[in-house]
Design a protein around this motif. Structure first.
Motif, PDB file in Angstrom:
ATOM      1  N   MET A   1       0.811  -1.193   0.000  1.00 14.96           N
ATOM      2  CA  MET A   1       0.000   0.000   0.000  1.00 14.96           C
ATOM      3  C   MET A   1       0.856   1.259   0.000  1.00 14.96           C
ATOM      4  O   MET A   1       0.608   2.187  -0.736  1.00 14.96           O
ATOM      5  N   LEU A   2       1.874   1.307   0.847  1.00 12.01           N
ATOM      6  CA  LEU A   2       2.728   2.487   0.926  1.00 12.01           C
ATOM      7  C   LEU A   2       4.053   2.252   0.213  1.00 12.01           C
ATOM      8  O   LEU A   2       5.090   2.719   0.656  1.00 12.01           O
ATOM      9  N   ASN A   3       4.015   1.546  -0.893  1.00  8.86           N
ATOM     10  CA  ASN A   3       5.238   1.199  -1.590  1.00  8.86           C
ATOM     11  C   ASN A   3       5.814   2.344  -2.409  1.00  8.86           C
ATOM     12  O   ASN A   3       6.910   2.250  -2.911  1.00  8.86           O
ATOM     13  N   SER A   4       5.118   3.434  -2.549  1.00 13.42           N
ATOM     14  CA  SER A   4       5.575   4.565  -3.336  1.00 13.42           C
ATOM     15  C   SER A   4       5.699   5.798  -2.435  1.00 13.42           C
ATOM     16  O   SER A   4       4.809   6.060  -1.626  1.00 13.42           O
ATOM     17  N   PRO A   5       6.783   6.578  -2.577  1.00 14.07           N
ATOM     18  CA  PRO A   5       6.902   7.810  -1.794  1.00 14.07           C
ATOM     19  C   PRO A   5       5.765   8.795  -2.079  1.00 14.07           C
ATOM     20  O   PRO A   5       5.312   9.496  -1.174  1.00 14.07           O
ATOM     21  N   ILE A   6       5.286   8.826  -3.315  1.00 12.86           N
ATOM     22  CA  ILE A   6       4.188   9.739  -3.658  1.00 12.86           C
ATOM     23  C   ILE A   6       2.904   9.300  -2.969  1.00 12.86           C
ATOM     24  O   ILE A   6       2.148  10.124  -2.469  1.00 12.86           O
ATOM     25  N   ARG A   7       2.655   8.021  -2.919  1.00 14.61           N
ATOM     26  CA  ARG A   7       1.456   7.516  -2.237  1.00 14.61           C
ATOM     27  C   ARG A   7       1.522   7.864  -0.747  1.00 14.61           C
ATOM     28  O   ARG A   7       0.548   8.316  -0.164  1.00 14.61           O
ATOM     29  N   LEU A   8       2.677   7.671  -0.150  1.00 16.13           N
ATOM     30  CA  LEU A   8       2.871   8.029   1.252  1.00 16.13           C
ATOM     31  C   LEU A   8       2.645   9.526   1.453  1.00 16.13           C
ATOM     32  O   LEU A   8       1.964   9.945   2.391  1.00 16.13           O
ATOM     33  N   PHE A   9       3.207  10.341   0.557  1.00 16.67           N
ATOM     34  CA  PHE A   9       3.031  11.782   0.646  1.00 16.67           C
ATOM     35  C   PHE A   9       1.563  12.175   0.522  1.00 16.67           C
ATOM     36  O   PHE A   9       1.075  13.019   1.275  1.00 16.67           O
ATOM     37  N   ARG A  10       0.860  11.587  -0.418  1.00 24.20           N
ATOM     38  CA  ARG A  10      -0.556  11.920  -0.611  1.00 24.20           C
ATOM     39  C   ARG A  10      -1.387  11.554   0.613  1.00 24.20           C
ATOM     40  O   ARG A  10      -2.264  12.318   1.024  1.00 24.20           O
ATOM     41  N   ILE A  11      -1.111  10.418   1.215  1.00 24.24           N
ATOM     42  CA  ILE A  11      -1.865   9.996   2.396  1.00 24.24           C
ATOM     43  C   ILE A  11      -1.621  10.959   3.553  1.00 24.24           C
ATOM     44  O   ILE A  11      -2.568  11.447   4.181  1.00 24.24           O
ATOM     45  N   PHE A  12      -0.355  11.258   3.834  1.00 21.39           N
ATOM     46  CA  PHE A  12      -0.071  12.155   4.945  1.00 21.39           C
ATOM     47  C   PHE A  12      -0.463  13.592   4.638  1.00 21.39           C
ATOM     48  O   PHE A  12      -0.785  14.357   5.552  1.00 21.39           O
ATOM     49  N   GLY A  13      -0.473  13.960   3.371  1.00 24.15           N
ATOM     50  CA  GLY A  13      -0.978  15.282   2.997  1.00 24.15           C
ATOM     51  C   GLY A  13      -2.458  15.424   3.295  1.00 24.15           C
ATOM     52  O   GLY A  13      -2.913  16.457   3.804  1.00 24.15           O
ATOM     53  N   MET A  14      -3.215  14.381   3.019  1.00 17.00           N
ATOM     54  CA  MET A  14      -4.649  14.414   3.331  1.00 17.00           C
ATOM     55  C   MET A  14      -4.893  14.429   4.841  1.00 17.00           C
ATOM     56  O   MET A  14      -5.770  15.147   5.326  1.00 17.00           O
ATOM     57  N   ILE A  15      -4.104  13.667   5.565  1.00 13.23           N
ATOM     58  CA  ILE A  15      -4.255  13.657   7.022  1.00 13.23           C
ATOM     59  C   ILE A  15      -3.936  15.026   7.600  1.00 13.23           C
ATOM     60  O   ILE A  15      -4.691  15.576   8.413  1.00 13.23           O
ATOM     61  N   GLU A  16      -2.834  15.616   7.178  1.00 12.77           N
ATOM     62  CA  GLU A  16      -2.436  16.928   7.687  1.00 12.77           C
ATOM     63  C   GLU A  16      -3.428  18.007   7.272  1.00 12.77           C
ATOM     64  O   GLU A  16      -3.817  18.855   8.078  1.00 12.77           O
ATOM     65  N   GLY A  17      -3.857  17.969   6.027  1.00 14.71           N
ATOM     66  CA  GLY A  17      -4.817  18.958   5.544  1.00 14.71           C
ATOM     67  C   GLY A  17      -6.156  18.856   6.257  1.00 14.71           C
ATOM     68  O   GLY A  17      -6.776  19.865   6.606  1.00 14.71           O
ATOM     69  N   THR A  18      -6.593  17.640   6.509  1.00 12.63           N
ATOM     70  CA  THR A  18      -7.847  17.438   7.224  1.00 12.63           C
ATOM     71  C   THR A  18      -7.732  17.902   8.673  1.00 12.63           C
ATOM     72  O   THR A  18      -8.660  18.525   9.206  1.00 12.63           O
ATOM     73  N   SER A  19      -6.592  17.661   9.294  1.00 11.18           N
ATOM     74  CA  SER A  19      -6.426  18.116  10.677  1.00 11.18           C
ATOM     75  C   SER A  19      -6.424  19.641  10.762  1.00 11.18           C
ATOM     76  O   SER A  19      -6.943  20.205  11.729  1.00 11.18           O
ATOM     77  N   LEU A  20      -5.877  20.322   9.759  1.00 11.10           N
ATOM     78  CA  LEU A  20      -5.920  21.791   9.738  1.00 11.10           C
ATOM     79  C   LEU A  20      -7.356  22.294   9.583  1.00 11.10           C
ATOM     80  O   LEU A  20      -7.777  23.218  10.285  1.00 11.10           O
ATOM     81  N   VAL A  21      -8.109  21.680   8.690  1.00 11.39           N
ATOM     82  CA  VAL A  21      -9.504  22.077   8.481  1.00 11.39           C
ATOM     83  C   VAL A  21     -10.328  21.836   9.742  1.00 11.39           C
ATOM     84  O   VAL A  21     -11.130  22.696  10.144  1.00 11.39           O
ATOM     85  N   VAL A  22     -10.124  20.696  10.395  1.00 11.63           N
ATOM     86  CA  VAL A  22     -10.851  20.405  11.634  1.00 11.63           C
ATOM     87  C   VAL A  22     -10.470  21.414  12.712  1.00 11.63           C
ATOM     88  O   VAL A  22     -11.341  21.920  13.436  1.00 11.63           O
ATOM     89  N   LEU A  23      -9.202  21.743  12.809  1.00  6.40           N
ATOM     90  CA  LEU A  23      -8.757  22.724  13.805  1.00  6.40           C
ATOM     91  C   LEU A  23      -9.382  24.091  13.565  1.00  6.40           C
ATOM     92  O   LEU A  23      -9.910  24.712  14.492  1.00  6.40           O
ATOM     93  N   LEU A  24      -9.354  24.550  12.330  1.00  5.16           N
ATOM     94  CA  LEU A  24      -9.834  25.905  12.031  1.00  5.16           C
ATOM     95  C   LEU A  24     -11.352  26.026  12.008  1.00  5.16           C
ATOM     96  O   LEU A  24     -11.897  27.036  12.460  1.00  5.16           O
ATOM     97  N   PHE A  25     -12.033  25.029  11.467  1.00  7.08           N
ATOM     98  CA  PHE A  25     -13.468  25.177  11.231  1.00  7.08           C
ATOM     99  C   PHE A  25     -14.366  24.421  12.211  1.00  7.08           C
ATOM    100  O   PHE A  25     -15.577  24.600  12.189  1.00  7.08           O
ATOM    101  N   ILE A  26     -13.777  23.587  13.057  1.00  7.59           N
ATOM    102  CA  ILE A  26     -14.584  22.897  14.069  1.00  7.59           C
ATOM    103  C   ILE A  26     -14.083  23.249  15.474  1.00  7.59           C
ATOM    104  O   ILE A  26     -14.851  23.708  16.307  1.00  7.59           O
ATOM    105  N   ALA A  27     -12.788  23.028  15.723  1.00  4.79           N
ATOM    106  CA  ALA A  27     -12.271  23.235  17.075  1.00  4.79           C
ATOM    107  C   ALA A  27     -12.269  24.702  17.492  1.00  4.79           C
ATOM    108  O   ALA A  27     -12.647  25.021  18.620  1.00  4.79           O
ATOM    109  N   MET A  28     -11.838  25.582  16.606  1.00  8.22           N
ATOM    110  CA  MET A  28     -11.799  27.007  16.967  1.00  8.22           C
ATOM    111  C   MET A  28     -13.191  27.575  17.234  1.00  8.22           C
ATOM    112  O   MET A  28     -13.374  28.286  18.232  1.00  8.22           O
TER     113      MET A  28
END
Length: 98
Positions: free
Chosen positions: A1-28
């Motif tokens: 599943m994580l055999n490609s650096p780009i796939r790993l980057f895309r997964i963690f990019g979505m996780i990080e981006g989602t955590s920013l959205v949750v922080l700004l638009f739900i938690a704040m």
């Protein structure tokens, strides 16, 4: 599943981006409107962790596939823009790296 650096980057990019959205638009709003400051403490801590991991994944991906500077700069820039990682992921899918 994580055999490609780009796939790993895309997964963690979505996780990080989602955590920013949750922080700004739900938690704040929960902190300032509903009076629950604990939510920002929890979500902010998680977002900080995901941000550091995201930076490490950017470095790994850059060195592993020898990314062009524009991809490196863009991936760092979108980490500070709400929904930026989603746009970067879309552009990355259209690029030659995927």
């Amino acid at each position: 599943m994580l055999n490609s650096p780009i796939r790993l980057f895309r997964i963690f990019g979505m996780i990080e981006g989602t955590s920013l959205v949750v922080l700004l638009f739900i938690a704040m709003p929960l902190k300032y409107i509903a009076g629950f400051p604990e939510v920002v403490t929890l979500v902010g801590s998680l977002h900080g962790f995901f941000f550091v991991v995201y930076l490490l994944v950017i470095a790994y991906t850059t060195f592993k596939i020898r990314w062009a500077f524009r991809w490196l700069f863009g991936s760092l820039l979108v980490a500070f823009i709400p929904f930026g990682n989603y746009v970067l992921d879309y552009r990355l899918q259209k690029s030659r790296y995927v």
